[in-house]
Design an enzyme around this catalytic site. Structure first.
Site, PDB file in Angstrom:
ATOM      1  N   HIS A 484      33.859 -18.157 -26.186  1.00  0.00           N
ATOM      2  CA  HIS A 484      34.304 -19.531 -26.393  1.00  0.00           C
ATOM      3  C   HIS A 484      34.633 -19.835 -27.858  1.00  0.00           C
ATOM      4  O   HIS A 484      35.025 -20.959 -28.186  1.00  0.00           O
ATOM      5  CB  HIS A 484      33.226 -20.502 -25.893  1.00  0.00           C
ATOM      6  CG  HIS A 484      33.765 -21.813 -25.447  1.00  0.00           C
ATOM      7  ND1 HIS A 484      35.109 -22.031 -25.195  1.00  0.00           N
ATOM      8  CD2 HIS A 484      33.157 -23.009 -25.203  1.00  0.00           C
ATOM      9  CE1 HIS A 484      35.286 -23.270 -24.811  1.00  0.00           C
ATOM     10  NE2 HIS A 484      34.123 -23.898 -24.814  1.00  0.00           N
ATOM     11  N   ARG A 485      34.477 -18.855 -28.737  1.00  0.00           N
ATOM     12  CA  ARG A 485      34.839 -19.093 -30.127  1.00  0.00           C
ATOM     13  C   ARG A 485      36.344 -19.263 -30.291  1.00  0.00           C
ATOM     14  O   ARG A 485      36.796 -20.050 -31.129  1.00  0.00           O
ATOM     15  CB  ARG A 485      34.338 -17.944 -31.015  1.00  0.00           C
ATOM     16  CG  ARG A 485      32.834 -17.895 -31.202  1.00  0.00           C
ATOM     17  CD  ARG A 485      32.411 -16.725 -32.059  1.00  0.00           C
ATOM     18  NE  ARG A 485      32.698 -15.436 -31.429  1.00  0.00           N
ATOM     19  CZ  ARG A 485      32.355 -14.256 -31.947  1.00  0.00           C
ATOM     20  NH1 ARG A 485      31.723 -14.205 -33.120  1.00  0.00           N
ATOM     21  NH2 ARG A 485      32.642 -13.135 -31.317  1.00  0.00           N
TER      22      ARG A 485
END
Length: 512
Positions: A484-485
């Site tokens: 999710h970065r």
């Protein structure tokens, strides 16, 4: 003679385990003949011989962990092998600490005159170590122990010691002044066995050590009189009344039973059951090889990349029908056709719309690396742990080529023959937990990648059709974990929806 040192067969691997030798001492080998099978932190690897000749010695046992660069086998010419086999044992020298000891150990009497006791090595001692009073002829008399050293306290003891010293020194026994000592004298003790110690006095009163002895039972006077008349011992009864009080009923029951024991006896207590099997309650297994490497990789990924997992349930009846049609095609008769093949093709097509899935976060450079190629990894469970080999440039393959590559990849992994190079450089992974009958899971991203897709079991389930009718369909669940970065929810959801759409309607692949 040439020694073959354990090479680095992977990417910076530092050690390996010798699994099995394929040769033995005396065997003839040629260059590139397989001589040993080793297990690295990634896979089982067969090492070929870099030399031709005769095996002189196997320098490492099977099952032993060896550092890279350690000699593991020596190979030489046939003449060297014959010379090594015929070479006699090296003769013993005066510096050998075991000189003459093996022969003298078997003799009934040892002649001290035959033993060079002036040599410290003769008694197994190191340099400068010798018995008290022993002098080397070439070195002259040694200095006497200084004050404070251990010497006899009595003249008789000193005389005995000097006689023993003189037996080993040139010139016979000598007498010297007895040196005073600082330590106290050791009292003489007898070698006769000591009498057994008297048993310790019991901490429990004697009356309480014998069950029921002189114990006054709880009972009312009328009950005591009844027990006396019937000849019942109240101390042998367990009272059924409140607080253990013996009642009239207890006495009458004991008398009617013809005895005074109402069921309790030390001799009839039931022993505590014990385990009769000899199997250990727990065992320990060392963490090494593939399992050790995978544990480190998964721990690093789980606590470095913020994982998000999304799920979707799909009607894959059309995919199962496509699989059956593909199996009937002549060009695919020599390869294995399965739903995993269709899923892999769907993943490659969906990545064209969402290239972020095929990228990774370079934390050191603070960059997102987008890859224009797809090395498709397939997670495989093996007896030695989880491995993830990948198909190089899978996006450039046709359906037939991809089917053949997947079949070869899974067969190699199942046999434990996957090479380290086949597991390096993956960009996306599929884990097929459906083969175990599991619906889905929350997979952990493989290090160096940004997403992993979990393929669940395909089962017959009730499904509501577009017409609103309940029908039986082939249904599966997909679960996508992504980093999710740099992959937000919209990107991950679009990719998962595109894969599910192709499985639900394989004809939609023409739109990609």
């Amino acid at each position: 003679m040439s020694e073959f040192k354990l090479p680095d067969v992977g990417e910076g691997l530092t050690e390996a385990e010798i699994v099995s030798w394929k040769v033995k001492a005396g065997d003839s080998v040629e260059i590139n003949d397989i001589i040993v099978e080793i297990e690295t932190a990634k896979s089982i690897v067969e090492l070929p011989s870099p030399y031709a000749g005769t095996v002189l010695a196997l320098m490492v046992d099977e099952g032993q962990m060896v550092d890279v660069g350690t000699p593991i086998i020596s190979i030489g010419s046939a003449d060297e092998a014959a010379a090594a086999a015929a070479a006699p044992a090296a003769p013993q020298t005066e510096s050998d600490p075991y000189l003459g000891m093996a022969q003298k150990a078997g003799e009934a009497q040892v002649d001290l005159s035959d033993m060079d006791l002036s040599n410290p090595a003769a008694s197994g001692g190191g340099e400068g170590e010798s018995l008290v009073g022993r002098n080397k002829a070439e070195r002259g008399p040694q200095r006497r122990a200084r004050k404070g050293s251990a010497t006899p306290r009595t003249a008789a003891g000193a005389q005995t010691q000097l006689q023993l010293q003189g037996a080993f020194a040139p010139g016979g026994a000598r007498t010297d002044e007895v040196a005073p000592v600082d330590e106290p004298a050791v009292p003489a003790t007898s070698a006769a066995p000591r009498p057994a110690a008297e048993p310790a006095e019991a901490l429990v009163p004697p009356a309480a050590q014998t069950p029921h002895a002189d114990v006054r039972a709880l009972a009312k006077p009328p009950v005591r009189k009844l027990a006396k008349d019937l000849g019942v011992d109240l101390s042998m009864l367990l009272g059924s009344g409140a607080g253990g009080v013996v009642t009239r009923t207890d006495v009458e029951a004991a008398a009617a039973g013809g005895g005074t024991d109402n069921g309790w006896s030390p001799a009839t207590e039931t022993p505590t059951p014990r385990r009769t099997d000899e199997a250990p309650r727990e065992t320990r297994e060392p963490i090494k090889g593939v399992r050790k490497m995978m544990a480190q990789a998964m721990s690093h990924s789980a606590f470095t990349s913020p994982h998000v997992t999304e799920w979707v349930t799909v009607d894959v009846t059309a995919t199962m029908q496509l699989v059956e049609r593909l199996k009937a095609r002549r060009e695919l008769k020599d390869v294995r056709i399965s739903p995993l093949l269709v899923l892999a093709r769907a993943v490659l097509l969906a990545m064209k719309r969402t290239p972020e899935i095929n990228s990774y976060w370079d934390d050191a450079a603070q960059e997102v690396v987008y890859k224009s190629y797809v090395n498709l990894g397939i997670a495989a469970a093996t007896p030695r742990g989880l491995v993830v080999p990948n198909v190089k440039d899978a996006d450039a393959m046709s359906m037939v080529e991809l089917a053949g590559a997947l079949g070869e990849l899974t067969a190699t992994a199942r046999d434990g023959k996957t090479q380290p190079a086949e597991m390096a450089g993956g960009t996306f992974t599929i884990t097929n937990v459906g083969v175990f009958g599991v619906d889905a899971g929350t997979p952990i991203i493989n290090p160096g990648e940004s997403a992993i897709l979990c393929f669940g079991a395909i089962n017959k389930r009730p499904w509501v059709s577009e017409e609103g009718e309940i029908v039986v369909r082939d249904v599966t669940t997909l679960a996508l974990s992504f980093d999710h970065r740099h992959i937000d929810g919209e990107k991950g959801s679009r990719f998962l929806a595109d894969v599910a759409g192709i499985l639900g309607d394989p004809g939609s692949a023409l739109l990609f």
